[in-house]
Design an enzyme around this catalytic site. Structure first.
Site, PDB file in Angstrom:
ATOM      1  NE  ARG A   1      -3.645  -0.506   2.615  1.00  0.00           N
ATOM      2  CZ  ARG A   1      -4.779  -0.825   1.983  1.00  0.00           C
ATOM      3  NH1 ARG A   1      -5.296  -0.004   1.118  1.00  0.00           N
ATOM      4  NH2 ARG A   1      -5.392  -1.955   2.226  1.00  0.00           N
TER       5      ARG A   1
ATOM      6  CG  LEU B   1      -6.717   8.094  -0.718  1.00  0.00           C
ATOM      7  CD1 LEU B   1      -6.925   9.591  -0.888  1.00  0.00           C
ATOM      8  CD2 LEU B   1      -6.184   7.484  -2.004  1.00  0.00           C
TER       9      LEU B   1
ATOM     10  CG  HIS C   1     -19.508   6.321   1.931  1.00  0.00           C
ATOM     11  ND1 HIS C   1     -18.764   5.210   1.592  1.00  0.00           N
ATOM     12  CD2 HIS C   1     -20.473   5.887   2.774  1.00  0.00           C
ATOM     13  CE1 HIS C   1     -19.261   4.152   2.213  1.00  0.00           C
ATOM     14  NE2 HIS C   1     -20.304   4.542   2.940  1.00  0.00           N
TER      15      HIS C   1
ATOM     16  CG  ASP D   1     -10.053  11.016   8.729  1.00  0.00           C
ATOM     17  OD1 ASP D   1     -10.319   9.911   8.191  1.00  0.00           O
ATOM     18  OD2 ASP D   1     -10.638  11.431   9.743  1.00  0.00           O
TER      19      ASP D   1
ATOM     20  N   GLY E   1      -8.803   7.377   8.481  1.00  0.00           N
ATOM     21  CA  GLY E   1      -9.783   6.313   8.708  1.00  0.00           C
ATOM     22  C   GLY E   1     -10.546   5.965   7.444  1.00  0.00           C
ATOM     23  CB  VAL E   2     -12.583   3.116   6.442  1.00  0.00           C
ATOM     24  CG1 VAL E   2     -13.539   2.745   5.316  1.00  0.00           C
ATOM     25  CG2 VAL E   2     -11.268   2.362   6.292  1.00  0.00           C
TER      26      VAL E   2
ATOM     27  CE  LYS F   1     -32.193   9.725 -11.712  1.00  0.00           C
ATOM     28  NZ  LYS F   1     -33.625   9.470 -11.717  1.00  0.00           N
TER      29      LYS F   1
HETATM   30  C1  GRF Z   1     -20.447   5.807  -5.981  1.00  0.00           C
HETATM   31  O1  GRF Z   1     -21.588   5.228  -5.397  1.00  0.00           O
HETATM   32  C2  GRF Z   1     -19.552   6.373  -4.922  1.00  0.00           C
HETATM   33  O2  GRF Z   1     -20.255   6.943  -3.860  1.00  0.00           O
HETATM   34  C3  GRF Z   1     -18.837   5.142  -4.460  1.00  0.00           C
HETATM   35  O3  GRF Z   1     -18.566   4.431  -5.642  1.00  0.00           O
HETATM   36  C4  GRF Z   1     -19.559   4.751  -6.618  1.00  0.00           C
HETATM   37  C5  GRF Z   1     -18.852   5.255  -7.836  1.00  0.00           C
HETATM   38  O4  GRF Z   1     -19.731   5.417  -8.919  1.00  0.00           O
HETATM   39  N1  GRF Z   1     -17.687   5.471  -3.671  1.00  0.00           N
HETATM   40  P1  GRF Z   1     -19.212   6.154 -10.249  1.00  0.00           P
HETATM   41  O5  GRF Z   1     -17.942   5.459 -10.687  1.00  0.00           O
HETATM   42  O6  GRF Z   1     -19.003   7.590  -9.927  1.00  0.00           O
HETATM   43  O7  GRF Z   1     -20.323   5.932 -11.229  1.00  0.00           O
END
Ligand code: GRF
Length: 207
Positions: A65, A93, A109, A141, A143-144, A172
């Site tokens: 990593r 990261l 996320h 940061d 963490g996850v 969306k």
């Molecule tokens: C999204 O749901 C994002 O939140 C997650 O991975 C997905 C990526 O979708 N981390 P895309 O490649 O932007 O279509």
């Protein structure tokens, strides 16, 4: 002009939303480079179609990593970016990259953090039986999915939802949230570390 790198792994719909949005911003943000860790990912074609340089760096070519993290820092260096947007970048990261761009790395996320961090957030939401879920743009940061929350959007979970239908609804909202935050990057509303000015609208709801 604020210079941004976008890190991707997959379909790149968030990348596409960011590309489309930068064309319309009053305070322009320039996507200087797209970095992808998966050769052949559809996101690569989206960047190329927009004329954005693409750097493909497979993590599989690196022993651990830390060395991949250093390679990302080396790759980004010549592009002189101010901010990094992770947009479906499916790698955690490491400290070298995080400290090189301290407080200037964003991620999106598909849940209302701190609920459902990590992988398969949509499946986690369905399994938990929640009636609403959403997305979060946050600072990265160590963490996850734990960094400072910048913006969140809320969507309903329907009783007949599958992972696919929920994912589509979430995407969306993700595009809406991330493009807004990118505008804040360009006009200075977003401070390094993730603070936004008092009174800035930072959540939306489709419920
Ligand atoms: C999204 O749901 C994002 O939140 C997650 O991975 C997905 C990526 O979708 N981390 P895309 O490649 O932007 O279509």
């Amino acid at each position: 002009m604020t210079r941004v790198a976008v890190l991707v792994s997959g379909s790149g719909t968030n990348l596409q939303a960011l590309i489309d949005a930068t064309a319309q911003h009053e305070h322009p943000v320039h996507i200087a480079v797209v970095v992808c860790n998966r050769p052949g990912a559809p996101a690569i074609g989206r960047a190329q179609a927009a004329g954005i340089p693409v750097e493909v760096r497979s993590h599989r070519a690196f022993a651990d990593r830390a060395s991949y993290d250093q390679e990302l820092v080396r790759t980004l260096e010549p592009y002189g970016v101010d901010w990094i947007c992770c947009a479906g970048f499916m790698r955690i990261l490491g400290p070298t990259l995080i400290s090189a761009y301290d407080g200037h790395i964003l991620n999106i996320h598909p849940s209302i953090l701190p609920s459902f961090p990590g992988l398969n957030a949509q499946a986690q939401a369905l399994a938990a039986g929640v009636r609403i879920t959403g997305c979060t743009v946050h600072i990265v940061d160590a963490g996850v999915d734990t960094g400072q929350i910048v913006a969140q959007g809320v969507v309903p979970v329907h009783t007949n939802d599958t992972e696919d239908t929920l994912t589509a609804r979430l995407l969306k909202m993700e595009h809406r949230a991330y493009t807004t935050v990118l505008r804040w990057v360009g006009d200075g509303t977003l401070q390094p570390g993730g603070q936004v000015a008092e009174g800035t609208v930072c959540s939306w709801s489709d419920v």
